[in-house]
Design an enzyme around this catalytic site. Sequence first.
Site, mmCIF file in Angstrom:
data_model
loop_
_atom_site.group_PDB
_atom_site.id
_atom_site.type_symbol
_atom_site.label_atom_id
_atom_site.label_comp_id
_atom_site.label_asym_id
_atom_site.label_seq_id
_atom_site.Cartn_x
_atom_site.Cartn_y
_atom_site.Cartn_z
ATOM 1 C CB THR A 207 -0.993 -0.038 1.179
ATOM 2 O OG1 THR A 207 -1.884 1.074 1.077
ATOM 3 C CG2 THR A 207 -0.314 -0.007 2.533
ATOM 4 C CG ASN A 208 -0.179 4.761 -1.456
ATOM 5 O OD1 ASN A 208 -0.807 5.590 -0.817
ATOM 6 N ND2 ASN A 208 -0.676 4.172 -2.543
ATOM 7 C CE LYS A 209 4.673 8.204 5.073
ATOM 8 N NZ LYS A 209 5.995 8.842 5.262
ATOM 9 C CB SER A 210 -2.620 8.048 0.067
ATOM 10 O OG SER A 210 -3.836 8.752 0.031
ATOM 11 C CB ALA A 275 -2.044 7.516 -3.565
#
Length: 401
Positions: A207-210, A275
């Site tokens: 996943t990502n930090k959004s 994102a």
Amino acid sequence: MRSLKDKKIVAGICGGIAAYKTAGIVSKLVQAEAEVQVIMTHAASQFITPLTFEALTHRKVFTNLFQDDPLAHVELAHQTHLLIVMPATYHVIGKLASGLADDMLTTTLAATRAAVLVIPAMESQMYTNPIFQENCRKLRALGYRFLGPESGYLASGRAGIGRFPDEEKILKEIETIFVDHSLLSGLRILVTAGPTREMLDPMRCLTNKSSGKMGYALAEQARTLGADNVLLISGPTQLQPPEEVDFLKVESAEEMREAVLAQEKNFDVIVMAAAVADWRPKRISTHKIKKLSTSSLTIELERTPDILHILSQKKRKGQCVIGFAAESENVIENAREKLRKKQLDLMVANSLIQENAGPESETNEVTLIHKNGRSEPLPVMDKREVAYEILRRIARLAKSK
Ligand code: C5P
């Protein structure tokens, strides 16, 4: 809070314990460059001194109807854009509802035709008293705007309804009063937000930090600015969906693609603030991947579908598609290139290595890249204000199509 600049606001402070909380609100209004005139009732000055507000507003506080200019209340009533009564007490609401005006605050309220925001706060038994409720009903029917109270801890130590709302909520309400509620009328707006989650096995994911904050702010503001219909399609976040916004929750880039493509034909504007992962594991293991004796593990990734690209390919006449580009280097050049490749109407670029910006931050600093390649840097602002500025440009774009 750019919509508050140069607005003339009267802050009428009454004698309830929550009076001390109003200093923070007055300070924030001054910082937003509103012209704030404070009026205090006699009871208010038992809880907090006029000096506090004089220091915050750099203006004399009015406390006495007969003290200075005897017509000051009439002048103020005429000039003001908004009057806020906070914390609105049982007594002051009773006077207002009965048409009584015997001090600086109530005479100004009697003489004004400007909007009035009433923020009551008191003990639950007083708030739920049928006489008081009747007074509130009467004022609401006459066009007075009410906010709160909320339930929670009260000064008496009890819990119940009567608590003064949070500063942020009050400021948001004040801001809402001043925005153009028809800016986006006639437009249906789809916003995507948050990260996506690409599963590796039943437990692990990429996943990502959004945080989703920017996209949620866009959806909320779009509603406030009068869009006919707002749909928020969100990846997994910790945020509460905004009120009066349709909401669809998705997890992976593929689910995001399916949801966006199923809905896009119903919308005039599509803002891809999500994102979305660019890569996903080629194979999702049905069982949790075991720790092997080898010291490394190779996961093969494949590209996810580029939703923005698909959207731009099938864009119908009059539809606006807006992208976001978070970059760590050559921000403007890369964003400009993406706008061109994906044939977007507007690109919102931000740097991942900036202070006052980024996924967790409440503020953002973005540069808008217009279709003709022109870049327009915006100052650091609260994400809600950034959303407002983006939507203002979108309104212009969509209406010129
Ligand atoms: O090319 P890049 O991923 O940096 O572009 C970011 C923009 O593209 C964002 O608006 C994002 O929502 C969108 N995007 C997409 N589909 C993907 C990846 C990103 O629509 N698979």
